[in-house]
Design a protein around this motif. Structure first.
Motif, PDB file in Angstrom:
ATOM      1  N   GLY A  34       0.826  -1.204   0.000  1.00 49.28           N
ATOM      2  CA  GLY A  34       0.000   0.000   0.000  1.00 49.28           C
ATOM      3  C   GLY A  34       0.860   1.254   0.000  1.00 49.28           C
ATOM      4  O   GLY A  34       0.620   2.191  -0.771  1.00 49.28           O
ATOM      5  N   ALA A  35       1.878   1.250   0.847  1.00 57.85           N
ATOM      6  CA  ALA A  35       2.790   2.401   0.881  1.00 57.85           C
ATOM      7  C   ALA A  35       3.618   2.478  -0.406  1.00 57.85           C
ATOM      8  O   ALA A  35       3.844   3.564  -0.948  1.00 57.85           O
ATOM      9  N   SER A  37       2.764   1.435  -3.363  1.00 60.33           N
ATOM     10  CA  SER A  37       1.953   1.846  -4.515  1.00 60.33           C
ATOM     11  C   SER A  37       1.723   3.352  -4.525  1.00 60.33           C
ATOM     12  O   SER A  37       1.547   3.938  -5.593  1.00 60.33           O
ATOM     13  N   ASP A  38       1.748   3.973  -3.361  1.00 62.79           N
ATOM     14  CA  ASP A  38       1.663   5.434  -3.327  1.00 62.79           C
ATOM     15  C   ASP A  38       2.916   6.064  -3.919  1.00 62.79           C
ATOM     16  O   ASP A  38       2.858   7.122  -4.533  1.00 62.79           O
ATOM     17  N   ARG A  39       4.023   5.385  -3.744  1.00 62.03           N
ATOM     18  CA  ARG A  39       5.293   5.934  -4.225  1.00 62.03           C
ATOM     19  C   ARG A  39       5.564   5.583  -5.685  1.00 62.03           C
ATOM     20  O   ARG A  39       5.994   6.422  -6.461  1.00 62.03           O
ATOM     21  N   ARG A  42       0.542   1.497  -8.784  1.00 62.95           N
ATOM     22  CA  ARG A  42      -0.016   0.168  -8.557  1.00 62.95           C
ATOM     23  C   ARG A  42       0.464  -0.875  -9.553  1.00 62.95           C
ATOM     24  O   ARG A  42       0.471  -2.062  -9.262  1.00 62.95           O
ATOM     25  N   VAL A  86      -3.026  -3.485  -3.000  1.00 69.93           N
ATOM     26  CA  VAL A  86      -3.156  -2.282  -3.819  1.00 69.93           C
ATOM     27  C   VAL A  86      -4.491  -2.245  -4.572  1.00 69.93           C
ATOM     28  O   VAL A  86      -4.721  -1.325  -5.361  1.00 69.93           O
TER      29      VAL A  86
END
Length: 87
Positions: A34-35, A37-39, A42, A86
């Protein structure tokens, strides 16, 4: 599970612990994905997760020892968590 314990020459509770190992790595990987995919987006997780999961399942299928199955199952849980974390 009984057949798996017999094939791996181990006890039923140890084989049942494979479920716990899979779920713990699944949860940890979901949080990390999750973290990530923010960076990075996805796509790497949505493409790489299922491919890596398939490789882990193939590894577990050809494993001859409980330890090898435990390692592959834990890695597979991480791959599944990376994919579903994600979505």
């Amino acid at each position: 599970l009984l057949d798996m314990a017999r094939d791996l020459e181990t006890s039923l509770p140890l084989v049942a612990n494979l479920m716990a190992m899979t779920s713990v790595s699944w949860g940890a990987a979901s949080m990390a994905a999750g973290a990530g995919s923010d960076r990075w987006g996805r796509r790497p997780f949505l493409v790489g997760g299922p491919i890596a999961l398939a490789a882990c399942m193939a590894g577990a299928a050809v494993s001859q020892t409980f330890f090898a199955v435990a390692v592959w199952a834990t890695l597979a849980g991480g791959c599944a968590g990376a994919f579903t974390g994600v979505l």
